[in-house]
Scaffold this motif. Structure first.
Motif, PDB file in Angstrom:
ATOM      1  N   ILE A 507      71.140 -22.430 -74.207  1.00  9.70           N
ATOM      2  CA  ILE A 507      70.958 -23.571 -73.322  1.00  9.70           C
ATOM      3  C   ILE A 507      70.520 -24.748 -74.186  1.00  9.70           C
ATOM      4  CG2 ILE A 507      69.566 -24.513 -71.451  1.00  9.70           C
ATOM      5  CD1 ILE A 507      69.413 -21.735 -70.261  1.00  9.70           C
ATOM      6  N   PRO A 508      71.260 -25.842 -74.182  1.00 14.14           N
ATOM      7  CA  PRO A 508      70.951 -26.956 -75.088  1.00 14.14           C
ATOM      8  C   PRO A 508      69.523 -27.484 -74.942  1.00 14.14           C
ATOM      9  CG  PRO A 508      73.104 -27.229 -74.102  1.00 14.14           C
ATOM     10  CD  PRO A 508      72.461 -26.089 -73.394  1.00 14.14           C
ATOM     11  N   ASP A 509      69.085 -27.619 -73.715  1.00 14.50           N
ATOM     12  CA  ASP A 509      67.729 -28.140 -73.480  1.00 14.50           C
ATOM     13  C   ASP A 509      67.176 -27.470 -72.236  1.00 14.50           C
ATOM     14  OD1 ASP A 509      65.388 -29.474 -73.066  1.00 14.50           O
ATOM     15  OD2 ASP A 509      66.250 -31.490 -73.163  1.00 14.50           O
ATOM     16  N   ILE A 510      66.251 -26.538 -72.426  1.00 13.46           N
ATOM     17  CA  ILE A 510      65.743 -25.746 -71.307  1.00 13.46           C
ATOM     18  C   ILE A 510      65.049 -26.616 -70.263  1.00 13.46           C
ATOM     19  CG2 ILE A 510      63.471 -25.248 -72.330  1.00 13.46           C
ATOM     20  CD1 ILE A 510      63.767 -22.403 -71.285  1.00 13.46           C
ATOM     21  N   PHE A 511      64.539 -27.777 -70.666  1.00 14.06           N
ATOM     22  CA  PHE A 511      63.808 -28.649 -69.745  1.00 14.06           C
ATOM     23  C   PHE A 511      64.727 -29.621 -69.015  1.00 14.06           C
ATOM     24  CE2 PHE A 511      60.771 -27.267 -72.949  1.00 14.06           C
ATOM     25  CZ  PHE A 511      59.751 -26.767 -72.157  1.00 14.06           C
TER      26      PHE A 511
END
Length: 833
Positions: A507-511
């Motif tokens: 996932i590129p950016d979990i947030f």
């Protein structure tokens, strides 16, 4: 002991809001404080006096005679003095319409052998009808009738349960038993089995799976895997009970601790008996519609009554459509249910029951929740976060047929036969999210911190269960004793197939992850599968010996035969590997209990019960299966029954020892055709112990109450690595549940308000030495009900009123951490006819 119903000067103190830091201890004290005065004294009911000749309207539901008289006295404003022995085990058909005080008493007491006598001070007393006195011929009250049905009673308790095969009062069972009545389900707007059981004393809802509607249920430190339909033990199918709808149920009976005599194999946690609605002798029906948070909508219908002129054939039909949104992005489920049952009187003493139930669920789930930081801390993500692609799906279709036959030989003996069979089909296509750093959690400061993979899976399962028994009375040594003998059998066959169709994807950016940004891949063909078969049957018997008027000894035993086998299929190579058959023969499950009635209100009890659990994946050095795990439950307690069963209370201390748990034989690996991996020996032992107390029923005709508190500690007693530590750290030591509903004395008592709290102490999960914690928390719930008439009601139920942020399940750093529901509300309109 004498009861006096009438005007009262008694008031109860206000209960202040509990702070999270001290709620567990305070709630424990509150629960015991609620139980203590109820178990020491009677209660009074307040009202304004009505003259003996004037008439007024009454709406008194059928139920225990004592409770009906109490409600009548309160509504009439008169004082009624009774001895509890006079009305014990008498029931009333209720009172509807306009009556004077004298007319009302006449109707309520028809057929009871009692009459109300007016005193010079304006109050009334009950006395037996004098010999030769003529009473009205209609019979609306039956002596010593034990009716377990809760629908229509308006009560939070019942004077009778059926989970022990016999119809018996709660005081007669020497174990902790809770009953979730239809009225409580309606008042708290319970629709799914998981949320209903979450309101039962001692039951913990653990949502670590995170699937739509899926949850683990735990009692006394062990998973609940033992279920019954109308007293018939079921082979546990796991997700068979996922999202099960309670609209078809009259009540849920839960006996905590080991119940091997009833069930056969299982955990020493609890056994849940799901008692379905029955056809009515008179035409009746209802419709309901609900709307709630996250675009959730629900509609129900329920209709039943005679299907022929004589009423010898009766039917009942229930339908539900539930379209439910979620606080989690993209998560949604649609559920439809049809339930139909017919009772046929084949003869005056013989009745046949036939039924069909179907439930279909189509869900977009968020599988397995959220990961955590590698040091165990919460990621602090919004509760709406979904770290799985939006193309996830989970479809389920369960069709069940059931039949029953009862025949009374005479007044003393009854034969019972029951069967149910079901087919369950499931399909899911889903992704599984986990923390990175070699699955050791999300590294602090990292945004590229999670991965997901894709899984496709399908299952077809068939379950068949039957139970046949005879119960009756025998005379021995000048006393009457109860006897039960029976046999039951369970069979479960399931074929599964699956494949992993997606390599790990970061996932590129979990947030800042958008579930809709991931295109749905082609899952391809199934690559592997299994065929599993489990069969169990047993013979059982028990007797209730009346050693003296107050002393009862219950003895029982069961012999069980258990067999299971799983074959593995490789669809790529076409090779099937036959699994090893695991069998246990003539497993003996004993039971013993002692009940001593101190008086007509209190009973002391002590009991021993056990249950066995097969070990199917570990083997000895010689390649043999291990002895089954045995869970032994020791319990002592005190039970109280008030207002002729309108209110019940209990307190108990328990200890469960589970022995024969698999332990690795250190340094002795096992290899060969039959066994691979490490060898084991049945030497491990754990212990769960604690106390439980519960109060449920009516404090006054307008005030219903449920309160339950559990203290539970768990420990490894014998274990190679963990001795002395908790064997289930996710079990909170303190668990408190409260719900109360009060009908306000305004506007002809059309308005009711309700409120409750679920609170628990802190708990944690371990990944190696990393601890993931959830602190103590409490969740507040409220309701407002308006009765436009006796046929039409509107209710508003608000969950998590203070919008508490907490985790309802913690698995650890990789996955399985699920937020509890944010604040939400549901409005329901219900009409009966």
């Amino acid at each position: 002991m004498q009861h006096q119903f009438g005007p009262s000067q008694q008031t109860l103190p206000c209960v202040r809001t509990l702070t999270p830091a001290s709620n567990a201890v305070r709630l424990a004290v509150l629960s015991m404080a609620l139980a203590a005065p109820i178990m020491l004294a009677g209660m009074s009911v307040s009202a304004h006096a009505q003259s003996a000749s004037s008439q007024q309207s009454y709406q008194i539901a059928p139920g225990p005679l004592g409770a009906a008289l109490a409600e009548f006295a309160a509504a009439s404003g008169i004082t009624l003095s009774t001895d509890s022995a006079q009305t014990r085990e008498l029931t009333s058909a209720g009172l509807t319409g306009k009556y004077s005080v004298d007319e009302g008493f006449t109707r309520l007491l028809e057929g009871s052998g009692l009459e109300a006598i007016r005193q010079t001070n304006g109050g009334y007393i009950l006395r037996k009808v004098a010999p030769g006195t003529t009473t009205l011929p209609a019979v609306s009250v039956n002596a010593k009738v034990l009716d377990p049905t809760t629908e229509g009673t308006g009560s939070y308790t019942t004077n009778t349960v059926t989970i022990g095969k016999w119809e018996q009062s709660l005081r007669q069972i020497p174990q902790s038993v809770s009953v979730l009545t239809k009225q409580r389900m309606l008042d708290q707007n319970m629709t799914q089995l998981e949320e209903a059981l979450d309101q039962v004393t001692g039951v913990q809802l653990d949502t670590t799976t995170g699937a739509s509607g899926a949850a683990n249920l735990v009692a006394r430190g062990f998973p609940i895997t033992s279920y019954q339909y109308d007293g018939v033990p079921q082979t546990f199918l796991g997700t068979s009970y996922t999202g099960y709808d309670v609209a078809v149920l009259d009540r849920i009976e839960v006996i905590r601790g080991a119940a091997g005599l009833l069930q056969g194999a299982g955990n020493p946690s609890a056994t849940v008996n799901l008692v379905r609605k029955k056809p009515t002798h008179e035409f009746a029906g209802s419709v309901a519609a609900s709307m709630g948070a996250w675009d959730s909508y629900r509609s129900e219908f329920d209709i039943g009554g005679p299907l022929n002129a004589s009423g010898s054939v009766r039917g009942r039909f229930v339908g539900v459509y539930d379209d439910r949104g979620s606080y989690v992005d993209y998560q949604r489920s649609k559920k439809s249910i049809f339930y139909g049952v017919v009772d046929i009187d084949l003869a005056p003493a013989t009745m046949l029951t036939l039924g069909l139930q179907q439930q279909q669920v189509n869900a977009v789930p968020s599988i397995f929740g959220l990961p955590r930081y590698s040091d165990g801390r919460s990621l602090g993500l919004p509760r709406s976060t979904n770290l799985t692609p939006a193309w996830n799906r989970w479809d389920q279709d369960i069709t069940e047929v059931f039949a029953g036959l009862t025949h009374r030989i005479d007044n003393d003996w009854k034969l019972n036969f029951a069967f149910n069979g079901s087919h369950q089909q499931q399909d899911f296509k889903r992704s599984v999210t986990s923390g990175t750093a070699a699955n050791g959690g999300v590294v602090p400061g990292s945004s590229n911190a999670s991965i997901y993979t894709g899984i496709k899976w399908h299952s077809d399962g068939d379950r068949y269960n039957l139970d046949a028994n005879a119960d009756g009375k025998v005379t021995l040594f000048g006393r009457r004793h109860d006897v039960l003998i029976g046999v039951n059998a369970q069979s479960y066959n399931v074929d599964t197939k699956g494949s992993n169709f997606l390599p790990p994807v970061a996932i590129p950016d979990i947030f800042n992850f958008d579930p809709s940004s991931v295109p749905e891949p082609d899952a391809g063909p199934y690559t592997s599968g299994t065929t599993a078969t489990t069969k169990q049957y047993g013979v059982y018997g028990s007797t209730r010996l009346n050693l003296s008027d107050p002393l009862k000894l219950i003895l029982g035993a069961r012999l069980s035969w258990y067999k299971t086998q799983t074959d593995n299929h490789n669809f790529v190579t076409g090779v099937t590997t036959q699994g090893r058959q695991i069998a246990y023969n003539s497993e003996l499950t004993p039971y013993a209990g002692l009940v001593y009635e101190l008086n007509d209100r209190y009973s002391l009890y002590a009991s021993y019960a056990d249950i066995f659990l097969p070990q199917t994946t570990q083997f000895t050095v010689g390649g043999k299966e291990l002895a089954p795990i045995v869970g032994s439950n020791y319990e002592i307690g005190l039970k109280g029954e008030f207002f002729n069963g309108a209110l019940n209370a209990s307190i108990a201390a328990f200890r469960i020892d589970q022995k024969n748990r698999a332990q690795e034989t250190v340094g002795t690996p096992c290899a060969g055709a039959a066994v691979t991996g490490w060898c084991y020996e049945a030497q491990g032992k754990v212990r769960s112990e604690g106390i439980e107390t519960e109060v449920s029923g009516k404090l006054t005709p307008d005030w219903d109450l449920f309160a339950g508190y559990t203290y539970n500690s768990t420990k490894y007693m014998k274990d190679l690595l963990n001795e002395g530590t908790s064997f289930r750290t996710q079990t909170p030591r303190h668990l408190f549940k409260l719900w109360t509903q009060y009908r306000l004395p305004i506007d002809e008592r059309r308005w009711s308000v309700g409120g409750g709290i679920n609170a628990q102490s802190s708990y944690y999960a371990l990944n190696g030495t990393v601890k993931s914690e959830q602190g103590a928390f409490s969740v507040l719930k409220m309701s407002i009900v308006y009765r436009y008439s006796d046929k039409i009601t509107a209710s508003l139920v608000i969950n998590n009123v203070l919008d508490k942020v907490y985790y309802s399940g913690i698995r650890g750093v990789n996955f399985g951490n699920v937020y509890g529901d944010p604040r939400n509300a549901t409005l329901t309109l219900r009409a009966s006819f």
